[in-house]
Design a protein around this motif. Structure first.
Motif, PDB file in Angstrom:
ATOM      1  N   SER A   1       0.820  -1.205   0.000  1.00  0.00           N
ATOM      2  CA  SER A   1       0.000   0.000   0.000  1.00  0.00           C
ATOM      3  C   SER A   1       0.857   1.260   0.000  1.00  0.00           C
ATOM      4  O   SER A   1       2.044   1.219   0.292  1.00  0.00           O
TER       5      SER A   1
ATOM      6  N   ASP B   1      -4.896   2.063  -6.659  1.00  0.00           N
ATOM      7  CA  ASP B   1      -5.776   1.175  -5.884  1.00  0.00           C
ATOM      8  C   ASP B   1      -5.090   0.708  -4.613  1.00  0.00           C
ATOM      9  O   ASP B   1      -5.724   0.119  -3.752  1.00  0.00           O
ATOM     10  N   ARG B   2      -3.801   0.980  -4.478  1.00  0.00           N
ATOM     11  CA  ARG B   2      -3.107   0.570  -3.255  1.00  0.00           C
ATOM     12  C   ARG B   2      -2.947   1.718  -2.268  1.00  0.00           C
ATOM     13  O   ARG B   2      -2.147   1.643  -1.341  1.00  0.00           O
TER      14      ARG B   2
ATOM     15  N   THR C   1      -3.753   3.748   0.936  1.00  0.00           N
ATOM     16  CA  THR C   1      -4.504   3.518   2.163  1.00  0.00           C
ATOM     17  C   THR C   1      -5.614   4.573   2.214  1.00  0.00           C
ATOM     18  O   THR C   1      -5.573   5.563   1.480  1.00  0.00           O
TER      19      THR C   1
ATOM     20  N   ARG D   1       4.454  -8.577  -1.959  1.00  0.00           N
ATOM     21  CA  ARG D   1       3.818  -8.118  -3.207  1.00  0.00           C
ATOM     22  C   ARG D   1       4.377  -8.894  -4.409  1.00  0.00           C
ATOM     23  O   ARG D   1       3.637  -9.325  -5.291  1.00  0.00           O
TER      24      ARG D   1
END
Ligand SMILES: [Zn+2]
Length: 421
Positions: free
Chosen positions: A123, A154-155, A157, A335
Motif C-alpha cells: 500500500s 488502488d493501493r 490507504t 507483493r
C-alpha cells in the motif's frame, strides 16, 4: 526517438484523447504567457468534461484537466499511458514529439517536475502521500506543469486517499495528477476521487498489436513475437519477457504442466506446493538484488562500523532506520510473491479458457498454442461445462488471494477443484 505515445499498444482512442488534452494544455500555457495567469478549471463532481480556461477557442471536449485516472487490465499500459501523457505535457511543442528535452527527461525518469510514485509494498501510506502533495504544490521549475503519476492508485490507504483527495479538490494551478488503477470500481478508487477525475479507459490490446510492437521496438523475430503475444494474453510487458527470457518460458511451461499432473488428491497437493514454491523463488530472485543494495547503501549512509564519540548514539538511531527498511522490504517481497503467483494463475486460466472455447467450437485462436492439443483433449473429456467449472476455479482462486485468503489455502482448494472438476 519516436513519438512518446508509440509504445502505447492498441489504444488509438485513448491516444487521440491524450493528444487533444496535451494540445489544450499547451494552449493554456501560451494564453498565460500572453496576458494572464494560466489556470485550469478543476473537474467538479457534476462535470465529466471540464474545459480548459483561457485556451483561446480550443474545443471544450478536448480540454485539459487537473486529475486523470487511467484504467485497464494489467499489462494494458496504464503507467505507459500516464508517463507518455506526462511527457506530452512537458513537451516543448505540446505534442509529445519524443525529441525535445522535456520529452526525453520525462521518458527517462529524470524530469524535475514529474514524479512517479511506484508503491513497492502492498500500500501507499499517508506519510508518503502528504510529502508528495506538498511537493506537487510548488511552482514547476521548467515553467510548464508539475505532474504526479501514481501507479497502482488502488493501493492507497484510506488516509493517503484522503490526503490526495484534498489536493485534487483544491489543485494548485499548475499541478496535474495522473492516477493508474485497474478500474473505477469503489474497491479500486474512492467514489469521491473518481468524481474529480477524467477517466481514460484502456483496453486489452489485441495480440497482433502486441506482436507488432515486439518486432518493431525490441527486434524480436515475428514468429516468436506472435507466439509470445498470444501466450501473454495482451500483457505487453509479459509478452516481451516470454520472448526474451528463457527462465520466464520455463516457469510458464511448469505452470501449464499442472493440468496433466492432477491425477489424484496427493498430486493436487503436490501441484499446489510446487506452484507456491515457484512463485516464492521467482519473487525472491526479483527482490534479492535491490534488498542487498538498499541495505548496503543505508549502512554506508549511517556510517556503520564508525567509532568515536557519538557513534553509539548514531547506531541506536540507525537500528530504527534499518528496521524500517526491513519492514518495507518484507512488504515488497510479499507483493512480488503475489504478483508471481497471479501471473501463474493467469497462464493456467488461459489453458482452461482454451479448453472451453474448443468444447464450444468457438472460432477463436487458442491462448497457448503449445498446449492446444492438451486443451483439446481436456475439452473432449470435460465438455464445455466441466471446462467452465475449472476456469471458474482458477478465477475464484485469484479473487480469494486478492481478498487476502492465504495463498496456499486458496491454491490447494483450486487444485482439488481442478482435479475433481
Ligand atoms: Zn517533445
Amino acid at each position: 526517438m519516436p513519438d512518446v505515445f508509440a509504445d502505447l499498444v492498441g489504444q488509438d482512442e485513448a491516444v487521440a484523447e491524450l493528444r487533444r488534452a496535451a494540445a489544450a494544455a499547451a494552449a493554456v500555457l501560451r494564453a498565460g504567457a500572453a496576458d494572464r495567469e494560466p489556470a485550469l478549471i478543476a473537474a467538479g463532481p457534476a462535470s465529466d468534461a471540464p474545459v480548459a480556461a483561457g485556451s483561446g477557442g480550443v474545443d471544450p471536449s478536448s480540454g485539459m484537466t487537473h486529475a486523470w485516472i487511467f484504467t485497464g487490465p494489467p499489462g494494458s499500459g496504464r503507467s505507459v499511458a500516464a508517463r507518455a501523457f506526462a511527457a506530452a505535457l512537458q513537451c516543448a511543442y505540446g505534442t509529445g514529439c519524443g525529441e525535445c528535452p522535456g520529452c526525453h527527461t520525462t521518458m527517462g525518469g529524470t524530469h524535475a517536475d514529474v514524479r512517479m510514485v511506484v508503491p513497492e509494498g502492498l500500500s501507499i501510506g499517508v506519510g508518503e502521500m502528504r510529502a508528495l502533495v506538498l511537493r506537487a504544490a510548488s511552482t514547476p521549475s521548467g515553467g510548464r506543469w508539475q505532474v504526479v503519476v501514481i501507479e497502482d492508485a488502488d493501493r492507497l490507504t484510506e488516509a493517503a486517499g484522503n490526503a490526495l483527495l484534498k489536493a485534487i479538490e483544491e489543485p494548485p494551478p499548475r499541478t496535474v495528477f495522473l492516477l493508474c488503477a485497474p478500474s473505477t470500481h469503489p474497491d479500486d478508487v474512492s467514489v469521491t476521487i473518481r468524481s474529480r477525475c477524467r477517466v481514460v479507459p484502456l483496453r486489452q490490446p489485441p495480440a497482433t498489436a502486441v506482436a507488432e510492437v515486439l518486432v518493431r521496438r525490441d527486434g524480436i523475430a515475428p514468429d516468436v513475437a506472435q507466439w509470445a503475444a498470444a501466450a501473454a494474453q495482451g500483457h505487453v510487458g509479459r509478452a516481451r519477457r516470454l520472448a526474451r527470457d528463457p527462465e520466464a518460458r520455463k516457469r510458464r511451461e511448469a505452470v501449464l504442466a499442472v493440468p496433466r499432473r492432477l491425477t489424484g488428491v496427493g498430486a493436487a497437493f503436490d501441484a499446489a506446493s510446487a506452484l507456491i514454491e515457484a512463485a516464492e523463488a521467482e519473487a525472491e530472485a526479483s527482490v534479492a538484488e535491490s534488498d542487498t543494495a538498499e541495505r548496503t547503501a543505508l549502512e554506508t549512509a549511517l556510517g556503520a562500523g564508525g567509532t568515536g564519540r557519538g557513534a553509539a548514539g548514531a547506531m541506536r538511531g540507525a537500528a530504527g532506520q534499518l528496521k524500517e527498511l526491513e519492514k518495507r522490504q518484507k512488504s515488497r517481497a510479499t507483493r512480488a510473491q503475489r504478483d508471481a503467483l497471479d501471473r501463474a494463475l493467469v497462464d493456467l486460466a488461459g489453458f482452461y479458457r482454451d479448453a472451453l472455447t474448443m468444447a464450444l467450437r468457438a472460432p477463436v485462436a487458442p491462448v497457448h498454442t503449445d498446449t492446444a492439443a492438451l486443451a483439446g483433449a481436456g475439452a473432449q473429456k470435460w465438455d464445455a461445462e466441466g471446462s467452465l467449472r475449472r476456469l471458474e476455479a482458477v478465477l475464484a482462486c485469484r479473487a480469494a488471494i486478492e481478498a487476502n485468503v492465504k495463498p496456499r489455502i486458496a491454491v490447494e482448494a483450486m487444485m482439488l477443484a481442478l482435479w475433481k472438476g
